[in-house]
Scaffold this active site. Structure first.
Site, PDB file in Angstrom:
ATOM      1  N   LEU A  46       0.753  -0.634   0.307  1.00  0.00           N
ATOM      2  CA  LEU A  46       0.244   0.591   0.209  1.00  0.00           C
ATOM      3  C   LEU A  46       0.510   1.309  -0.290  1.00  0.00           C
ATOM      4  CD1 LEU A  46      -3.312  -0.457   2.755  1.00  0.00           C
ATOM      5  CD2 LEU A  46      -3.500  -0.001   0.223  1.00  0.00           C
ATOM      6  N   ASP A  47       0.821   2.532  -1.075  1.00  0.00           N
ATOM      7  CA  ASP A  47       1.382   3.823  -0.730  1.00  0.00           C
ATOM      8  C   ASP A  47       1.877   3.567  -0.222  1.00  0.00           C
ATOM      9  OD1 ASP A  47       1.974   2.678  -3.715  1.00  0.00           O
ATOM     10  OD2 ASP A  47       0.637   3.703  -4.311  1.00  0.00           O
ATOM     11  N   TRP A  48       2.486   5.085   0.506  1.00  0.00           N
ATOM     12  CA  TRP A  48       2.542   5.612   1.877  1.00  0.00           C
ATOM     13  C   TRP A  48       1.255   6.643   2.040  1.00  0.00           C
ATOM     14  CZ3 TRP A  48       2.967  11.126   2.248  1.00  0.00           C
ATOM     15  CH2 TRP A  48       3.678  11.627   3.932  1.00  0.00           C
ATOM     16  N   SER A  50      -1.503   6.069   0.810  1.00  0.00           N
ATOM     17  CA  SER A  50      -2.846   4.930   1.398  1.00  0.00           C
ATOM     18  C   SER A  50      -2.734   3.917   2.530  1.00  0.00           C
ATOM     19  CB  SER A  50      -3.159   3.712   0.073  1.00  0.00           C
ATOM     20  OG  SER A  50      -3.016   4.516  -1.861  1.00  0.00           O
ATOM     21  N   ARG A 145       0.272   2.277  -8.192  1.00  0.00           N
ATOM     22  CA  ARG A 145      -0.586   3.026  -8.107  1.00  0.00           C
ATOM     23  C   ARG A 145      -1.833   3.302  -8.887  1.00  0.00           C
ATOM     24  NH1 ARG A 145       1.317   6.901  -4.610  1.00  0.00           N
ATOM     25  NH2 ARG A 145       0.100   8.820  -5.507  1.00  0.00           N
TER      26      ARG A 145
END
Length: 190
Positions: A46-48, A50, A145
């Protein structure tokens, strides 16, 4: 070896790894700040920026099976977007959109009433003249993403992104920063 399977509610602003390898002076929060279990690793990312459900395990075969696109397990997200998507935009998201010369697989997408979520810290930007809406998006692949790029491609940029499910595993019952082991019933379904 005893295998561990952990569900974690990753807060906004936390890296999906145990170390921050950036060259910046200010270190970012990592999984190490929340999960004191040795030798487990996230299944996917999970992105930073998110939030939401992250599965961690020390079972390499399970990690591969859940990460490999051939197995196509679902991931469900609640996505707050700028403005109110119309049926044309939702249909495009459902059929797949082109992002960076790649057409995404079909997805399940629907408008969602505003969900009950803990407030994000920091909160999303608020503009009086620009409404927002929530979408529930279920994907069967996981490109970098991807959700953000998909919503932007149809003209509705993502403001907040929360993963609420990975296959049958649910975020419910956890608060940001909390984790728990999978139940035997959850593990059996994996």
């Amino acid at each position: 070896m005893v295998y561990r399977y952990i569900l974690f509610y990753k807060p906004y602003g936390v890296l999906s790894q145990f170390t921050d390898n950036s060259q910046t002076e200010k270190k970012r929060r990592t999984l190490k700040d929340y999960i004191p279990v040795p030798s487990v690793y996230p299944v996917g990312r999970l992105d930073w920026d998110s939030e939401g459900l992250l599965l961690l395990t020390n079972n390499g075969q399970m990690q591969h099976r859940l990460s490999d696109p051939r197995f196509g397990h679902s991931r469900t997200y609640w996505v707050q977007v700028e403005n109110i998507p119309d049926t044309v935009a939702i249909n495009k998201l459902q059929q797949g959109v082109v992002i960076e010369n790649y057409k995404t697989r079909p997805a399940k997408v629907k408008l969602l009433p505003e969900p009950l979520l803990p407030p994000r810290d920091p909160p999303i930007r608020f503009r009086k003249t620009v409404p927002t809406a929530w979408l529930e998006m279920t994907l069967f692949e996981g490109k970098n993403r991807q959700v953000r790029r998909m919503t932007a491609a149809v003209g509705f940029p993502t403001l907040r992104l929360v993963r609420v499910a990975i296959a049958h595993l649910q975020l419910s019952g956890l608060e940001p920063g909390q984790w728990r082991d999978l139940t035997p019933a959850e593990l059996q379904l994996l």
